[in-house]
Motif scaffolding. Sequence first.
Motif, mmCIF file in Angstrom:
data_model
loop_
_atom_site.group_PDB
_atom_site.id
_atom_site.type_symbol
_atom_site.label_atom_id
_atom_site.label_comp_id
_atom_site.label_asym_id
_atom_site.label_seq_id
_atom_site.Cartn_x
_atom_site.Cartn_y
_atom_site.Cartn_z
ATOM 1 N N PHE A 154 2.742 -2.958 5.585
ATOM 2 C CA PHE A 154 2.480 -1.656 4.966
ATOM 3 C C PHE A 154 1.751 -0.730 5.935
ATOM 4 O O PHE A 154 0.813 -1.135 6.614
ATOM 5 N N ASP A 155 2.187 0.512 5.984
ATOM 6 C CA ASP A 155 1.664 1.530 6.902
ATOM 7 C C ASP A 155 0.646 2.397 6.161
ATOM 8 O O ASP A 155 0.932 2.926 5.101
ATOM 9 N N THR A 156 -0.575 2.534 6.740
ATOM 10 C CA THR A 156 -1.626 3.293 6.024
ATOM 11 C C THR A 156 -1.621 4.780 6.382
ATOM 12 O O THR A 156 -2.583 5.484 6.097
ATOM 13 N N ARG A 157 -0.540 5.241 6.997
ATOM 14 C CA ARG A 157 -0.452 6.689 7.236
ATOM 15 C C ARG A 157 -0.043 7.386 5.932
ATOM 16 O O ARG A 157 0.724 6.840 5.157
ATOM 17 N N VAL A 158 -0.558 8.589 5.709
ATOM 18 C CA VAL A 158 -0.247 9.334 4.482
ATOM 19 C C VAL A 158 0.864 10.344 4.765
ATOM 20 O O VAL A 158 0.795 11.073 5.765
ATOM 21 N N THR A 159 1.882 10.359 3.935
ATOM 22 C CA THR A 159 2.991 11.311 4.125
ATOM 23 C C THR A 159 2.580 12.685 3.604
ATOM 24 O O THR A 159 2.118 12.809 2.465
ATOM 25 N N ILE A 160 2.697 13.700 4.450
ATOM 26 C CA ILE A 160 2.433 15.074 3.991
ATOM 27 C C ILE A 160 3.792 15.703 3.658
ATOM 28 O O ILE A 160 4.638 15.838 4.549
ATOM 29 N N PRO A 161 4.029 16.059 2.407
ATOM 30 C CA PRO A 161 5.358 16.573 2.022
ATOM 31 C C PRO A 161 5.761 17.788 2.855
ATOM 32 O O PRO A 161 4.915 18.617 3.203
ATOM 33 N N PHE A 162 7.031 17.793 3.259
ATOM 34 C CA PHE A 162 7.638 18.912 3.999
ATOM 35 C C PHE A 162 7.108 19.043 5.419
ATOM 36 O O PHE A 162 7.492 19.939 6.143
ATOM 37 N N ILE A 163 6.179 18.150 5.826
ATOM 38 C CA ILE A 163 5.693 18.210 7.222
ATOM 39 C C ILE A 163 5.966 16.848 7.867
ATOM 40 O O ILE A 163 5.481 15.822 7.390
ATOM 41 N N LYS A 164 6.791 16.859 8.892
ATOM 42 C CA LYS A 164 7.231 15.595 9.499
ATOM 43 C C LYS A 164 6.265 15.155 10.589
ATOM 44 O O LYS A 164 5.954 13.983 10.728
ATOM 45 N N GLN A 165 5.721 16.113 11.322
ATOM 46 C CA GLN A 165 4.975 15.750 12.533
ATOM 47 C C GLN A 165 3.616 15.115 12.197
ATOM 48 O O GLN A 165 3.166 14.234 12.884
ATOM 49 N N PHE A 166 2.987 15.564 11.123
ATOM 50 C CA PHE A 166 1.594 15.156 10.887
ATOM 51 C C PHE A 166 1.504 14.137 9.745
ATOM 52 O O PHE A 166 1.931 14.413 8.630
ATOM 53 N N SER A 167 0.988 12.942 10.040
ATOM 54 C CA SER A 167 0.875 11.894 9.009
ATOM 55 C C SER A 167 -0.403 11.099 9.281
ATOM 56 O O SER A 167 -0.386 10.101 9.986
ATOM 57 N N PRO A 168 -1.536 11.568 8.777
ATOM 58 C CA PRO A 168 -2.833 10.962 9.127
ATOM 59 C C PRO A 168 -2.928 9.496 8.712
ATOM 60 O O PRO A 168 -2.488 9.137 7.615
ATOM 61 N N ASP A 169 -3.493 8.664 9.593
ATOM 62 C CA ASP A 169 -3.654 7.236 9.288
ATOM 63 C C ASP A 169 -5.052 7.022 8.696
ATOM 64 O O ASP A 169 -6.060 7.247 9.344
ATOM 65 N N LEU A 170 -5.123 6.602 7.452
ATOM 66 C CA LEU A 170 -6.416 6.444 6.773
ATOM 67 C C LEU A 170 -7.036 5.074 7.027
ATOM 68 O O LEU A 170 -8.193 4.837 6.698
ATOM 69 N N GLY A 171 -6.255 4.148 7.563
ATOM 70 C CA GLY A 171 -6.815 2.806 7.803
ATOM 71 C C GLY A 171 -7.312 2.185 6.502
ATOM 72 O O GLY A 171 -6.701 2.376 5.445
ATOM 73 N N PRO A 172 -8.468 1.492 6.521
ATOM 74 C CA PRO A 172 -8.988 0.851 5.289
ATOM 75 C C PRO A 172 -9.273 1.863 4.180
ATOM 76 O O PRO A 172 -9.216 1.515 2.998
ATOM 77 N N ALA A 173 -9.543 3.125 4.559
ATOM 78 C CA ALA A 173 -9.833 4.146 3.529
ATOM 79 C C ALA A 173 -8.620 4.398 2.647
ATOM 80 O O ALA A 173 -8.717 5.006 1.581
ATOM 81 N N TYR A 174 -7.457 3.879 3.097
ATOM 82 C CA TYR A 174 -6.232 4.072 2.300
ATOM 83 C C TYR A 174 -6.396 3.434 0.916
ATOM 84 O O TYR A 174 -5.840 3.913 -0.076
ATOM 85 N N VAL A 175 -7.217 2.366 0.849
ATOM 86 C CA VAL A 175 -7.428 1.683 -0.450
ATOM 87 C C VAL A 175 -8.086 2.650 -1.433
ATOM 88 O O VAL A 175 -7.680 2.761 -2.591
#
Length: 359
Positions: A154-175
């Motif tokens: 599982f990838d902890t990056r967050v998908t930003i709708p309509f934006i392909k380039q930017f997908s911040p990785d939250l790491g453990p904060a994803y929980v």
Amino acid sequence: MIYYFLYPLHTYFSAFNLFRYITFRTIYATITAMAICFFLGPYFIQKLRHLQIGQFIQEDGPESHRSKAGTPTMGGTLILFSVIVSTLLWGNLSNSYVWIILMVLMGYGAIGFLDDYMKVTKRQNLGLTARRKFILQTGIAFLAGLLIYMNPTFDTRVTIPFIKQFSPDLGPAYVLFAMFVIVGTSNAVNLTDGLDGLAIGPVTIAAVTYIIFAYVAGHVKIAEYLQIHYVAGCGESAVFLGALAGAGLGFLWYNTYPAQVFMGDVGSLPLGAVLGVVAVITKQEILLVLVGGLFVIETLSVILQVGFFKMTNGKRIFRMAPIHHHFELKGWPEPKVIVRFWIIAMILAMVSLSSLKIR
Ligand code: 57M
């Protein structure tokens, strides 16, 4: 289970090869759950009446709701039963996401059942305290978020709708992020469930929408082509969502205006929570704000109403919140409010699907 027992027979009967396909099993999970809800509905409603599990109507509600007193409630138990049976029948039970989703469905269903039961036995519309309910919701959401996070693929990056380039990785904060999505959606659907079919309609629309997201995100080639996060194994959640959509349509048959049954918190809390879980699993978390935009509008109307009330010592923005009551008090007949809200939900779902191509 059918997948287990019948698919291996494809070496003898090639037709059984069909059971391998998620699309095939999603369709039949939908039909199975719809049939269970539809055919058990009358018996179930009659049982609720016999047990005197009827809705208590709050005094401060719209006048038009007085006549709803005593309507059988806790119909959500039939929805949960239909979804669980259909998912166990048609789902691939070796898929961990299916079990995480079912855990949340049953956990939130238990919270709602307890809340409804306390309301019915106390003959008032006050069940679990908001604090206790929130603690239980947060605990289950934390467990789900942790189990998803611990999946090595599982990838902890967050998908930003309509934006392909930017997908911040939250790491453990994803929980924590996953917890917020699950608890928030659960309560938003709960608030929305205030008119006949007003919650189950958009929940069904959102479930169908996420079937598409789950299928494409779980398909390595399609995910690559659409340039969305590939989530190995998430396609199986489409089977669950099919069962959810089928149960939603089956329940709507009896919950549509004038409702013969309400779902109760035992329905609204888990239905919202599992939409949150699926949004996290398919990595379309923030897009849920659009797919479930109606739930967001309903929740924002309450936040704005309460905030403005407190800031102005008693003034209101809406005649009553959530916003469906505002239109009722403006004189819109209940069915008109409901169907127009469904139309808005459908429009939002279509716009959210466009995010697959507009990147
Ligand atoms: C969930 N429950 C319905 C049914 C359903 C902070 C405040 C915004 C909280 C909110 C609240 O109490 N929300 C609880 C909404 C209730 O439905 C039951 O609850 C289950 C869902 N959890 O399955 O069992 C009533 O909704 C009607 N209904 C239908 N058809 C359906 O298919 O007609 C439900 C399902 C049922 C029935 O009348 O009794 C609910 O509305 O309580 N509070 C409110 O929503 C209240 N708003 C309010 O107080 N607004 C204030 C402030 C606080 C914002 C304001 O505007 O100043 C409204 N709801 C009620 N009375 N009941 C208005 C007052």
